[in-house]
Enzyme design. Structure first.
Site, PDB file in Angstrom:
ATOM      1  N   GLY A  33       7.810   2.156  -4.503  1.00 32.65           N
ATOM      2  CA  GLY A  33       7.816   0.726  -4.198  1.00 32.65           C
ATOM      3  C   GLY A  33       8.988   0.379  -3.292  1.00 32.65           C
ATOM      4  O   GLY A  33       9.792   1.240  -2.920  1.00 32.65           O
ATOM      5  N   THR A  35      11.687  -1.444  -3.881  1.00 30.20           N
ATOM      6  CA  THR A  35      13.022  -1.308  -4.486  1.00 30.20           C
ATOM      7  C   THR A  35      13.392   0.169  -4.579  1.00 30.20           C
ATOM      8  O   THR A  35      14.535   0.561  -4.276  1.00 30.20           O
ATOM      9  CB  THR A  35      13.064  -1.978  -5.881  1.00 30.20           C
ATOM     10  OG1 THR A  35      12.326  -3.203  -5.839  1.00 30.20           O
ATOM     11  CG2 THR A  35      14.489  -2.273  -6.305  1.00 30.20           C
ATOM     12  N   GLY A 101       2.066  -0.936  -6.977  1.00 34.47           N
ATOM     13  CA  GLY A 101       1.851  -0.038  -5.832  1.00 34.47           C
ATOM     14  C   GLY A 101       0.820   1.037  -6.124  1.00 34.47           C
ATOM     15  O   GLY A 101       0.559   1.895  -5.275  1.00 34.47           O
ATOM     16  N   GLU A 107       4.212   7.722 -12.190  1.00 37.84           N
ATOM     17  CA  GLU A 107       5.453   7.095 -12.678  1.00 37.84           C
ATOM     18  C   GLU A 107       5.598   7.319 -14.184  1.00 37.84           C
ATOM     19  O   GLU A 107       6.678   7.621 -14.687  1.00 37.84           O
ATOM     20  CB  GLU A 107       5.438   5.588 -12.370  1.00 37.84           C
ATOM     21  CG  GLU A 107       5.579   5.295 -10.882  1.00 37.84           C
ATOM     22  CD  GLU A 107       5.406   3.829 -10.516  1.00 37.84           C
ATOM     23  OE1 GLU A 107       5.998   3.421  -9.518  1.00 37.84           O
ATOM     24  OE2 GLU A 107       4.685   3.097 -11.227  1.00 37.84           O
TER      25      GLU A 107
HETATM   26  C1  5RP Z   1       4.490   1.113  -7.979  1.00 38.24           C
HETATM   27  C2  5RP Z   1       5.300   0.380  -8.977  1.00 38.24           C
HETATM   28  C3  5RP Z   1       6.536  -0.287  -8.495  1.00 38.24           C
HETATM   29  O1  5RP Z   1       7.612   0.211  -9.221  1.00 38.24           O
HETATM   30  C4  5RP Z   1       6.422  -1.763  -8.681  1.00 38.24           C
HETATM   31  O2  5RP Z   1       5.213  -2.179  -8.086  1.00 38.24           O
HETATM   32  C5  5RP Z   1       7.609  -2.490  -8.073  1.00 38.24           C
HETATM   33  O3  5RP Z   1       7.522  -2.480  -6.678  1.00 38.24           O
HETATM   34  P1  5RP Z   1       8.542  -3.280  -5.768  1.00 38.24           P
HETATM   35  O4  5RP Z   1       9.885  -2.660  -5.967  1.00 38.24           O
HETATM   36  O5  5RP Z   1       7.997  -3.081  -4.360  1.00 38.24           O
HETATM   37  O6  5RP Z   1       8.489  -4.723  -6.183  1.00 38.24           O
HETATM   38  O7  5RP Z   1       5.006   0.343 -10.137  1.00 38.24           O
HETATM   39  O8  5RP Z   1       3.317   1.585  -8.537  1.00 38.24           O
END
Ligand code: 5RP
Length: 222
Positions: A33, A35, A101, A107
């Site tokens: 993602g 972050t 994502g 994960e």
């Molecule tokens: C991907 C995820 C990400 O950790 C989650 O969507 C957070 O994303 P971002 O940092 O872009 O807000 O679970 O599958």
């Protein structure tokens, strides 16, 4: 501060956490993602200190390799001292919704192996009760309609994520309108539906540490 600046600040705090807590020569777990991407950038200067990383998605693999960070096969690795990932929502018990994502299955696998799960998030991700963000559920394609009917029985409104296939070749149902008063129980219940690969509730294995980006600085919980 902009949201990206908050994400960058927590990403740097996570790299500092890794430098302090992950022994030299160990393997770092890396989430997916926007972050997590900032975290990868912050991790790059430390790459000589570690054996490599475990990537939770193909996108993360590419970014790690772009920085010259070795990406290892999880089957060759016994211990991951620290796993760093973002979240779509996180509550006061450090239970999370992940999978915005679409990388929830990998994960969750990396989180299961990790000793310490560090969640990095900007303040907008912190909630009192999980569920405003639609809960992603990865499903085997032939089970899509069956799983959708079962999720509807739980009170959710599943929507197929159009045009999206996971790194594992599966589909995502995003489940709206769930009242998640018991995250652990619901996580277990959804896992029991035949055809579900994983759901995006991370409550049976929540985060151990939250680094939260706020206008007043990075706050640490756990
Ligand atoms: C991907 C995820 C990400 O950790 C989650 O969507 C957070 O994303 P971002 O940092 O872009 O807000 O679970 O599958």
């Amino acid at each position: 501060m902009t949201q990206d600046e908050l994400k960058q600040a927590v990403a740097q705090a996570a790299a500092d956490y890794v430098a302090e807590h992950a022994p030299a020569g160990s393997v770092i777990g890396v989430g997916t993602g926007s972050t997590a991407n900032f975290f990868i950038d912050a991790l790059a200067p430390l790459k000589g200190r570690y054996r490599g990383a475990i990537a939770s998605s193909e996108a993360t693999r590419q970014r790690l390799e772009g920085h010259g960070i070795a990406v290892l096969d999880l089957n060759e690795v016994e211990r991951i001292p620290v796993y760093v990932d973002g979240a779509d929502e996180i509550d006061g018990g450090l239970n999370m919704i992940q999978g915005g994502g679409g990388a929830l299955t990998r994960e969750k696998i990396v989180a299961a192996v990790a000793t310490t799960f560090v969640c990095i998030a900007d303040g907008s991700k912190q909630v009192a009760t999980l569920g405003k963000f639609p809960l992603p559920v990865e499903v085997i394609p032939m089970a899509r309609a069956h799983v959708a009917r079962e999720l509807a029985k739980l009170g959710g409104r599943p929507m197929l994520r159009e045009g999206f296939v996971t790194d594992n070749g599966n589909l995502i149902l995003d489940v709206h309108d769930l009242a998640i008063s018991n995250p652990k129980g619901l996580e277990a219940q959804i896992n029991q539906i035949v055809g579900v690969v994983t759901n995006g509730l991370f409550a049976i294995r929540p985060a151990d540490v939250l680094l939260l980006g706020t206008a007043a600085g990075v706050r640490r919980f756990g």
